[in-house]
Scaffold this motif. Sequence first.
Motif, PDB file in Angstrom:
ATOM      1  N   ALA A 187      36.015   7.746  51.818  1.00 35.33           N
ATOM      2  CA  ALA A 187      35.802   6.539  52.561  1.00 35.33           C
ATOM      3  C   ALA A 187      35.892   6.953  53.886  1.00 35.33           C
ATOM      4  CB  ALA A 187      37.238   5.813  52.479  1.00 35.33           C
ATOM      5  N   VAL A 188      35.353   5.989  54.751  1.00 39.82           N
ATOM      6  CA  VAL A 188      35.025   6.250  56.068  1.00 39.82           C
ATOM      7  C   VAL A 188      36.567   6.497  56.837  1.00 39.82           C
ATOM      8  CG1 VAL A 188      34.674   5.015  58.556  1.00 39.82           C
ATOM      9  CG2 VAL A 188      33.025   4.684  56.362  1.00 39.82           C
ATOM     10  N   GLY A 189      36.534   7.354  57.503  1.00 44.61           N
ATOM     11  CA  GLY A 189      37.833   7.835  58.343  1.00 44.61           C
ATOM     12  C   GLY A 189      38.497   8.992  57.771  1.00 44.61           C
ATOM     13  N   GLU A 190      38.310   9.400  56.592  1.00 41.65           N
ATOM     14  CA  GLU A 190      39.003  10.537  55.785  1.00 41.65           C
ATOM     15  C   GLU A 190      38.294  11.860  56.246  1.00 41.65           C
ATOM     16  OE1 GLU A 190      39.827   8.223  51.636  1.00 41.65           O
ATOM     17  OE2 GLU A 190      38.179   9.240  51.926  1.00 41.65           O
ATOM     18  N   GLU A 191      39.241  12.792  56.211  1.00 42.61           N
ATOM     19  CA  GLU A 191      39.017  13.987  56.694  1.00 42.61           C
ATOM     20  C   GLU A 191      38.610  15.009  55.262  1.00 42.61           C
ATOM     21  OE1 GLU A 191      40.832  16.802  59.846  1.00 42.61           O
ATOM     22  OE2 GLU A 191      41.911  17.414  58.262  1.00 42.61           O
ATOM     23  N   LEU A 192      37.536  15.602  55.513  1.00 42.99           N
ATOM     24  CA  LEU A 192      37.218  16.432  54.384  1.00 42.99           C
ATOM     25  C   LEU A 192      37.280  17.833  54.561  1.00 42.99           C
ATOM     26  CD1 LEU A 192      34.325  14.461  52.915  1.00 42.99           C
ATOM     27  CD2 LEU A 192      36.729  14.143  52.258  1.00 42.99           C
ATOM     28  N   VAL A 193      37.599  18.736  53.828  1.00 37.78           N
ATOM     29  CA  VAL A 193      37.646  20.330  54.108  1.00 37.78           C
ATOM     30  C   VAL A 193      36.647  20.746  52.713  1.00 37.78           C
ATOM     31  CG1 VAL A 193      38.989  22.172  54.128  1.00 37.78           C
ATOM     32  CG2 VAL A 193      39.797  20.179  55.165  1.00 37.78           C
ATOM     33  N   ALA A 194      35.814  21.605  53.210  1.00 40.63           N
ATOM     34  CA  ALA A 194      34.958  22.354  52.404  1.00 40.63           C
ATOM     35  C   ALA A 194      35.319  23.850  52.433  1.00 40.63           C
ATOM     36  CB  ALA A 194      33.505  22.225  52.756  1.00 40.63           C
ATOM     37  N   GLU A 195      35.640  24.530  51.228  1.00 40.17           N
ATOM     38  CA  GLU A 195      35.618  25.777  51.197  1.00 40.17           C
ATOM     39  C   GLU A 195      34.613  26.468  50.126  1.00 40.17           C
ATOM     40  OE1 GLU A 195      39.618  27.273  50.222  1.00 40.17           O
ATOM     41  OE2 GLU A 195      40.561  25.195  50.848  1.00 40.17           O
ATOM     42  N   ALA A 196      33.960  27.533  50.983  1.00 37.04           N
ATOM     43  CA  ALA A 196      32.777  28.079  50.226  1.00 37.04           C
ATOM     44  C   ALA A 196      33.284  29.583  50.158  1.00 37.04           C
ATOM     45  CB  ALA A 196      31.470  27.676  50.757  1.00 37.04           C
ATOM     46  N   GLY A 197      32.952  30.372  49.138  1.00 36.51           N
ATOM     47  CA  GLY A 197      32.883  31.731  48.865  1.00 36.51           C
ATOM     48  C   GLY A 197      31.741  32.151  48.097  1.00 36.51           C
ATOM     49  N   LEU A 198      31.320  33.343  48.631  1.00 37.68           N
ATOM     50  CA  LEU A 198      30.320  34.075  47.850  1.00 37.68           C
ATOM     51  C   LEU A 198      30.665  34.607  46.362  1.00 37.68           C
ATOM     52  CD1 LEU A 198      27.925  35.755  50.574  1.00 37.68           C
ATOM     53  CD2 LEU A 198      27.745  33.705  49.447  1.00 37.68           C
ATOM     54  N   VAL A 199      30.040  34.458  45.269  1.00 35.11           N
ATOM     55  CA  VAL A 199      30.281  34.900  44.193  1.00 35.11           C
ATOM     56  C   VAL A 199      29.272  35.873  43.640  1.00 35.11           C
ATOM     57  CG1 VAL A 199      31.896  32.976  43.587  1.00 35.11           C
ATOM     58  CG2 VAL A 199      29.426  32.930  42.793  1.00 35.11           C
ATOM     59  N   GLU A 200      28.318  35.988  44.163  1.00 34.45           N
ATOM     60  CA  GLU A 200      27.143  36.729  43.686  1.00 34.45           C
ATOM     61  C   GLU A 200      26.219  36.984  44.726  1.00 34.45           C
ATOM     62  OE1 GLU A 200      23.522  36.450  40.620  1.00 34.45           O
ATOM     63  OE2 GLU A 200      25.599  35.598  39.650  1.00 34.45           O
ATOM     64  N   GLU A 201      25.628  38.495  44.757  1.00 34.47           N
ATOM     65  CA  GLU A 201      24.396  38.704  45.599  1.00 34.47           C
ATOM     66  C   GLU A 201      23.593  39.756  45.040  1.00 34.47           C
ATOM     67  OE1 GLU A 201      24.256  41.124  49.933  1.00 34.47           O
ATOM     68  OE2 GLU A 201      26.120  40.073  49.583  1.00 34.47           O
ATOM     69  N   GLU A 202      22.361  39.209  44.901  1.00 36.43           N
ATOM     70  CA  GLU A 202      21.378  40.022  44.527  1.00 36.43           C
ATOM     71  C   GLU A 202      20.000  39.857  45.035  1.00 36.43           C
ATOM     72  OE1 GLU A 202      19.056  39.923  40.168  1.00 36.43           O
ATOM     73  OE2 GLU A 202      21.147  39.567  40.108  1.00 36.43           O
ATOM     74  N   GLY A 203      19.643  41.136  45.632  1.00 37.06           N
ATOM     75  CA  GLY A 203      18.517  40.902  46.533  1.00 37.06           C
ATOM     76  C   GLY A 203      18.408  39.850  47.475  1.00 37.06           C
ATOM     77  N   LYS A 204      17.686  39.150  47.625  1.00 42.05           N
ATOM     78  CA  LYS A 204      17.517  37.754  48.407  1.00 42.05           C
ATOM     79  C   LYS A 204      18.409  36.757  48.231  1.00 42.05           C
ATOM     80  CE  LYS A 204      13.121  37.394  48.116  1.00 42.05           C
ATOM     81  NZ  LYS A 204      11.966  36.931  48.016  1.00 42.05           N
ATOM     82  N   LYS A 205      18.766  36.634  46.788  1.00 38.04           N
ATOM     83  CA  LYS A 205      19.693  35.489  46.398  1.00 38.04           C
ATOM     84  C   LYS A 205      21.123  35.728  46.575  1.00 38.04           C
ATOM     85  CE  LYS A 205      20.454  33.795  41.859  1.00 38.04           C
ATOM     86  NZ  LYS A 205      20.029  33.960  40.254  1.00 38.04           N
ATOM     87  N   ARG A 206      21.767  34.603  46.870  1.00 40.45           N
ATOM     88  CA  ARG A 206      23.249  34.428  47.084  1.00 40.45           C
ATOM     89  C   ARG A 206      23.604  33.100  46.473  1.00 40.45           C
ATOM     90  NH1 ARG A 206      21.099  38.173  49.302  1.00 40.45           N
ATOM     91  NH2 ARG A 206      21.487  39.216  51.288  1.00 40.45           N
ATOM     92  N   LEU A 207      24.873  33.656  45.666  1.00 43.69           N
ATOM     93  CA  LEU A 207      25.580  32.278  45.147  1.00 43.69           C
ATOM     94  C   LEU A 207      26.827  32.066  45.733  1.00 43.69           C
ATOM     95  CD1 LEU A 207      24.976  32.712  41.247  1.00 43.69           C
ATOM     96  CD2 LEU A 207      23.901  31.121  42.758  1.00 43.69           C
ATOM     97  N   ALA A 208      27.028  30.659  46.175  1.00 44.28           N
ATOM     98  CA  ALA A 208      28.086  30.143  46.716  1.00 44.28           C
ATOM     99  C   ALA A 208      28.816  29.289  45.888  1.00 44.28           C
ATOM    100  CB  ALA A 208      27.960  29.734  48.175  1.00 44.28           C
ATOM    101  N   GLU A 209      30.137  29.300  45.764  1.00 43.41           N
ATOM    102  CA  GLU A 209      30.714  28.363  44.966  1.00 43.41           C
ATOM    103  C   GLU A 209      31.547  27.580  46.069  1.00 43.41           C
ATOM    104  OE1 GLU A 209      31.137  27.361  41.775  1.00 43.41           O
ATOM    105  OE2 GLU A 209      29.866  29.114  41.168  1.00 43.41           O
ATOM    106  N   VAL A 210      31.502  26.205  46.121  1.00 38.71           N
ATOM    107  CA  VAL A 210      32.070  25.283  46.968  1.00 38.71           C
ATOM    108  C   VAL A 210      32.880  24.250  46.316  1.00 38.71           C
ATOM    109  CG1 VAL A 210      31.552  23.603  49.126  1.00 38.71           C
ATOM    110  CG2 VAL A 210      29.820  25.643  48.483  1.00 38.71           C
ATOM    111  N   THR A 211      34.109  23.936  46.980  1.00 42.23           N
ATOM    112  CA  THR A 211      34.999  22.916  46.820  1.00 42.23           C
ATOM    113  C   THR A 211      35.293  22.009  47.859  1.00 42.23           C
ATOM    114  OG1 THR A 211      35.899  24.170  44.989  1.00 42.23           O
ATOM    115  CG2 THR A 211      37.142  22.138  45.744  1.00 42.23           C
ATOM    116  N   VAL A 212      35.060  20.910  47.935  1.00 43.30           N
ATOM    117  CA  VAL A 212      35.047  19.901  48.897  1.00 43.30           C
ATOM    118  C   VAL A 212      36.571  19.030  48.842  1.00 43.30           C
ATOM    119  CG1 VAL A 212      34.475  17.938  50.407  1.00 43.30           C
ATOM    120  CG2 VAL A 212      32.854  19.597  49.717  1.00 43.30           C
TER     121      VAL A 212
END
Length: 128
Positions: A79-104
């Motif tokens: 809802a409007v006015g709420e504070e959200l926090v997103a946490e992201a972490g890399l879980v894989e790196e292969e060549g040009k590709k990166r996978l990030a897991e995110v939780t909000v």
Amino acid sequence: MRQNTHLRIDTALCGTPVELSTGRAVVKLTTSPAMAADDRGLVHGGFVFGLADYAAMLAVNDPLVVLGAATVRFTAPVAVGEELVAEAGLVEEEGKKRLAEVTVRREETTVLTGTFTCFVPPRHVLDT
């Protein structure tokens, strides 16, 4: 650690970085009336997704990083006015590709989880 990517992002729309380290980022966003999808103040999911995407980009933190794909699940309304926090972490790196897991989260409630497939091309994607 210094931020190296998405330097011109509008933090009012995508959040403000509060932690940045190798392979990890935390971004906060307070939702605004401009994000409302209806008269009751339900925030459009695109803004929550934008926050998560920005956190993933910061976890990669390369000037040329771009999003290739994302699989997300919305698990609670925002809802409007709420504070959200997103946490992201890399879980894989292969060549040009990166996978990030995110939780909000809104306090202890998870509102979005996702896997973001990012790429770091050799040059800017607009340089064709």
